[in-house]
Design an enzyme around this catalytic site. Structure first.
Site, PDB file in Angstrom:
ATOM      1  N   LEU A   1       0.027  -1.255  -7.137  1.00  0.00           N
ATOM      2  CA  LEU A   1      -0.345  -1.853  -5.862  1.00  0.00           C
ATOM      3  C   LEU A   1      -1.611  -1.153  -5.380  1.00  0.00           C
ATOM      4  CD1 LEU A   1       3.119  -1.968  -4.007  1.00  0.00           C
ATOM      5  CD2 LEU A   1       1.960  -3.878  -5.137  1.00  0.00           C
ATOM      6  N   ASP A   2      -2.504  -1.897  -4.744  1.00  0.00           N
ATOM      7  CA  ASP A   2      -3.694  -1.279  -4.175  1.00  0.00           C
ATOM      8  C   ASP A   2      -3.309  -0.203  -3.172  1.00  0.00           C
ATOM      9  OD1 ASP A   2      -5.208  -3.069  -5.624  1.00  0.00           O
ATOM     10  OD2 ASP A   2      -5.566  -4.422  -3.932  1.00  0.00           O
ATOM     11  N   LYS A   3      -4.206   0.722  -2.940  1.00  0.00           N
ATOM     12  CA  LYS A   3      -3.956   1.803  -1.989  1.00  0.00           C
ATOM     13  C   LYS A   3      -3.513   1.267  -0.630  1.00  0.00           C
ATOM     14  CE  LYS A   3      -6.249   5.663   0.377  1.00  0.00           C
ATOM     15  NZ  LYS A   3      -7.508   6.451   0.512  1.00  0.00           N
TER      16      LYS A   3
ATOM     17  N   ARG B   1      -5.984 -10.822  -2.819  1.00  0.00           N
ATOM     18  CA  ARG B   1      -7.113 -10.619  -1.914  1.00  0.00           C
ATOM     19  C   ARG B   1      -8.309 -11.476  -2.317  1.00  0.00           C
ATOM     20  NH1 ARG B   1      -8.043  -4.423  -2.367  1.00  0.00           N
ATOM     21  NH2 ARG B   1      -9.671  -4.865  -0.812  1.00  0.00           N
TER      22      ARG B   1
ATOM     23  N   THR C   1      -2.134  -1.588   0.113  1.00  0.00           N
ATOM     24  CA  THR C   1      -0.994  -2.505   0.066  1.00  0.00           C
ATOM     25  C   THR C   1       0.309  -1.712   0.038  1.00  0.00           C
ATOM     26  OG1 THR C   1      -2.318  -4.110  -1.152  1.00  0.00           O
ATOM     27  CG2 THR C   1       0.064  -4.407  -1.219  1.00  0.00           C
TER      28      THR C   1
END
Length: 320
Positions: free
Chosen positions: A144-146, A247, A148
């Site tokens: 997961l992105d930072k 995104r 998110t």
């Protein structure tokens, strides 16, 4: 003088059409860096000859041969950091499921060498170093992105790592997100099918591009708002798992995520304040087949306080 040993691997159906470097990393448990060195040095072959391109796609049933023994990379996993608090919602001898908070990086990388989810997990599960995958990201099969938040599964053993990686490749791991996007999404449900690739100008950014990797995002409208600015609350389901997929996909159709200053604008979030680097995106549901038992495992995560606070503010601002 002895002839060099050979290690053979048959490509399983789950890895059909994968790049050679990724497939070999999954089959051997070696890091991508070491695998690429092996390919470049001519040590990876088929019966028909050497394979020298890491980008070559492999086919199910092909027998890859590695000339010589598997390299011993030695211990190079990150150290344990007990101060990193990782919310674990499930763990057994095979898998660990975490509910990652926004702001936490999943594994070490450029610019982030400490304080990651992996560091915190190693403090609690020291044997994670042997779980498989690249040395600096043991057990990690997806990210997961930072910014998110939400659910993430981590393999606890090499067998679990191979199983979860195969499920990820076969697109049988279910991942659902809740997202708030700017503007009024007209269709109640839909599919964004647009290939993604890295920007030629900035390789840290992803963009829709012809010839990119297949990327598909299904969505369904949960709620629409007109005040204090038009916005739409969505449930999103990934059919593929590309970097920044949700995104980029929604930004590409004119509905950037609220709070996403990477692919949208901070102006979108002035009426729905979120911390810098925190888009309105939460991994709310995760399901997969248990690597050992085959049982369907289903986990759900409530929308965290920062995002639910934004929704309360929007709902109290005026009629929807």
């Amino acid at each position: 003088m002895d002839e060099p040993a050979e290690v053979c691997f048959e490509v399983p159906s789950a890895l059909d059409d994968e790049r050679l470097d990724r497939a070999l990393a999954l089959l051997t448990g070696l890091s991508r860096r070491v695998v690429n060195d092996l390919i470049a040095s001519g040590r990876v072959t088929l019966p028909s000859g050497q394979l020298t391109s890491r980008n070559r796609k492999v086919r199910a049933g092909e027998r890859l041969r590695l000339v010589g023994p598997l390299p011993d990379e030695g211990p190079s996993a990150p150290g344990a950091e007990a101060w990193v608090d990782v919310p674990v919602v499930w763990n057994d001898e095979d898998v660990i499921v975490v509910d990652k908070p926004a702001g936490m990086v999943v594994h070490p990388g450029a610019g982030t060498r400490t304080g990651t989810l992996v560091h915190g997990l190693l403090a609690r599960f020291p044997d994670l170093t042997a779980a498989g995958g690249e040395p600096d990201r043991p057990g990690i099969v997806h990210r997961l992105d930072k910014g998110t938040s939400g659910l993430l599964v981590v393999a606890h053993t090499p067998t679990a790592f191979r199983s979860l990686s195969a499920q990820m490749t076969a697109r049988t791991i279910g991942r659902e997100y809740i997202a708030l996007v700017a503007g009024n999404v007209a269709s109640d449900e839909g599919l964004i099918d647009a290939p993604l690739g890295r920007s030629d100008v900035d390789p840290t950014r992803i963009r829709v591009q012809a010839g990119g990797r297949s990327a598909r995002t299904l969505y369904m409208v949960i709620e629409r708002f007109s005040e204090p600015a038009p916005s739409t609350l969505l449930s999103c389901r990934l059919e593929t798992g590309r970097t920044h997929q949700i995104r980029v996909h929604f930004a590409s159709i004119g509905h950037a995520l609220v709070g996403d200053d990477g692919y949208g604008s901070r102006k979108l979030g002035n009426w729905a304040p979120l911390p810098q680097g925190r888009p309105f995106l939460h991994a709310t549901k995760l399901q997969f087949a248990h690597p050992r038992t085959g049982e369907l495992m289903v986990f759900e995560s409530e929308v965290p306080a920062d995002l639910s606070g934004v929704l309360r503010g929007i709902r109290h601002s005026g009629p929807s």
